[in-house]
Design a protein around this motif. Structure first.
Motif, short mmCIF file in Angstrom:
data_model
loop_
_atom_site.label_atom_id
_atom_site.label_comp_id
_atom_site.label_asym_id
_atom_site.label_seq_id
_atom_site.Cartn_x
_atom_site.Cartn_y
_atom_site.Cartn_z
N LEU A 12 0.72 -1.15 0.12
CA LEU A 12 0.01 -0.15 -0.01
C LEU A 12 0.69 1.27 -0.04
O LEU A 12 0.62 2.07 -0.74
CB LEU A 12 -1.03 0.05 1.19
CG LEU A 12 -1.67 1.26 1.49
CD1 LEU A 12 -2.66 1.58 0.30
CD2 LEU A 12 -2.55 1.22 2.85
N LEU A 16 1.16 4.12 -2.65
CA LEU A 16 1.09 5.65 -2.43
C LEU A 16 2.20 6.60 -2.92
O LEU A 16 1.98 7.62 -3.25
CB LEU A 16 0.59 5.81 -0.78
CG LEU A 16 -0.69 5.18 -0.38
CD1 LEU A 16 -0.79 5.26 1.21
CD2 LEU A 16 -1.88 5.80 -1.15
N TYR A 19 1.36 6.98 -6.43
CA TYR A 19 0.43 7.78 -6.43
C TYR A 19 0.82 9.15 -6.47
O TYR A 19 0.38 9.95 -7.01
CB TYR A 19 -0.74 7.26 -5.66
CG TYR A 19 -1.83 8.39 -5.71
CD1 TYR A 19 -2.74 8.46 -6.57
CD2 TYR A 19 -2.20 9.25 -4.47
CE1 TYR A 19 -4.09 9.22 -6.48
CE2 TYR A 19 -3.36 10.08 -4.38
CZ TYR A 19 -4.21 10.00 -5.61
OH TYR A 19 -5.35 11.01 -5.55
N TYR A 53 -2.03 2.88 -10.38
CA TYR A 53 -2.61 2.87 -9.15
C TYR A 53 -3.98 2.42 -8.78
O TYR A 53 -4.08 1.78 -7.96
CB TYR A 53 -2.78 4.43 -8.57
CG TYR A 53 -3.23 4.67 -7.50
CD1 TYR A 53 -2.77 4.54 -6.23
CD2 TYR A 53 -4.62 5.47 -7.49
CE1 TYR A 53 -3.43 4.83 -5.10
CE2 TYR A 53 -5.14 5.76 -6.30
CZ TYR A 53 -4.61 5.17 -4.92
OH TYR A 53 -5.56 5.66 -3.89
N TRP A 57 -4.70 -0.31 -6.36
CA TRP A 57 -5.87 0.07 -5.13
C TRP A 57 -6.75 -1.39 -5.10
O TRP A 57 -7.10 -1.33 -3.80
CB TRP A 57 -6.32 1.42 -5.59
CG TRP A 57 -7.45 1.74 -4.34
CD1 TRP A 57 -8.52 1.89 -4.61
CD2 TRP A 57 -6.96 2.54 -3.19
NE1 TRP A 57 -9.34 2.48 -3.23
CE2 TRP A 57 -8.19 2.61 -2.35
CE3 TRP A 57 -5.96 2.45 -2.40
CZ2 TRP A 57 -8.28 3.12 -1.20
CZ3 TRP A 57 -6.04 2.97 -0.93
CH2 TRP A 57 -7.00 3.27 -0.42
N ALA A 69 -7.23 1.52 4.69
CA ALA A 69 -6.48 1.85 3.28
C ALA A 69 -6.53 3.53 3.30
O ALA A 69 -5.76 3.99 3.00
CB ALA A 69 -7.19 1.05 2.26
N TYR A 70 -7.96 4.01 3.40
CA TYR A 70 -8.01 5.32 3.11
C TYR A 70 -7.28 5.90 4.41
O TYR A 70 -6.86 7.12 4.18
CB TYR A 70 -9.58 5.62 3.30
CG TYR A 70 -9.93 5.83 2.05
CD1 TYR A 70 -9.66 7.00 1.11
CD2 TYR A 70 -10.97 4.79 1.50
CE1 TYR A 70 -10.38 7.04 0.00
CE2 TYR A 70 -11.39 4.86 0.12
CZ TYR A 70 -11.13 6.09 -0.70
OH TYR A 70 -11.60 6.13 -1.91
N LYS A 73 -3.72 6.74 3.24
CA LYS A 73 -3.50 7.60 2.18
C LYS A 73 -3.07 8.83 2.71
O LYS A 73 -2.61 9.61 1.74
CB LYS A 73 -4.98 7.89 1.20
CG LYS A 73 -5.19 6.61 0.34
CD LYS A 73 -6.47 7.01 -0.26
CE LYS A 73 -6.14 7.73 -1.69
NZ LYS A 73 -7.13 7.81 -2.61
#
Length: 118
Positions: A12, A16, A19, A53, A57, A69-70, A73
């Protein structure tokens, strides 16, 4: 189980970091004239990064709760500081460091609370 969660979190955070490169592409594109080859290359790169991404995701949210997960971010703010320093020679101020520390503390606290519930 813990090793799988660790690999998912590592994936993850790598995702990120990828991203966060979208913002870099946008900033670089601003240095080119509209629809010039450099502009198109930067925005094409942005579309490629966003596509990768999106696929990554989907894999992450299959393996961990969406709320976790959020919450993670928010780490893209830290990546923004890193890229700003490395690529654009931007200054790191105490306020930026304190803001990044608050964000990281929030992510860690959320992860701890999420681990206690699961």
């Amino acid at each position: 189980m813990a090793a799988t969660r660790g690999r998912t979190l590592l994936g993850l955070h790598a995702l990120l970091a990828l991203y966060s490169l979208c913002s870099i592409c946008g900033k670089l594109a601003a240095g080119f004239e509209f629809m010039s080859p450099g502009f198109i290359l930067c925005y094409g790169s942005m579309i490629l990064v966003l596509g990768l991404y999106a696929i990554g995701w989907q894999q992450v949210i299959k393996r961990m709760p969406l709320t976790s997960a959020y919450a993670n971010k928010a780490v893209t703010i830290v990546w923004g500081i890193v890229w700003g320093v490395l690529l654009f020679h931007e200054a790191v101020t105490p306020a930026k460091l304190m803001g990044a520390a608050v964000v990281l503390a929030g992510v860690v606290l959320f992860s701890i609370a999420d681990g206690e519930e699961g």
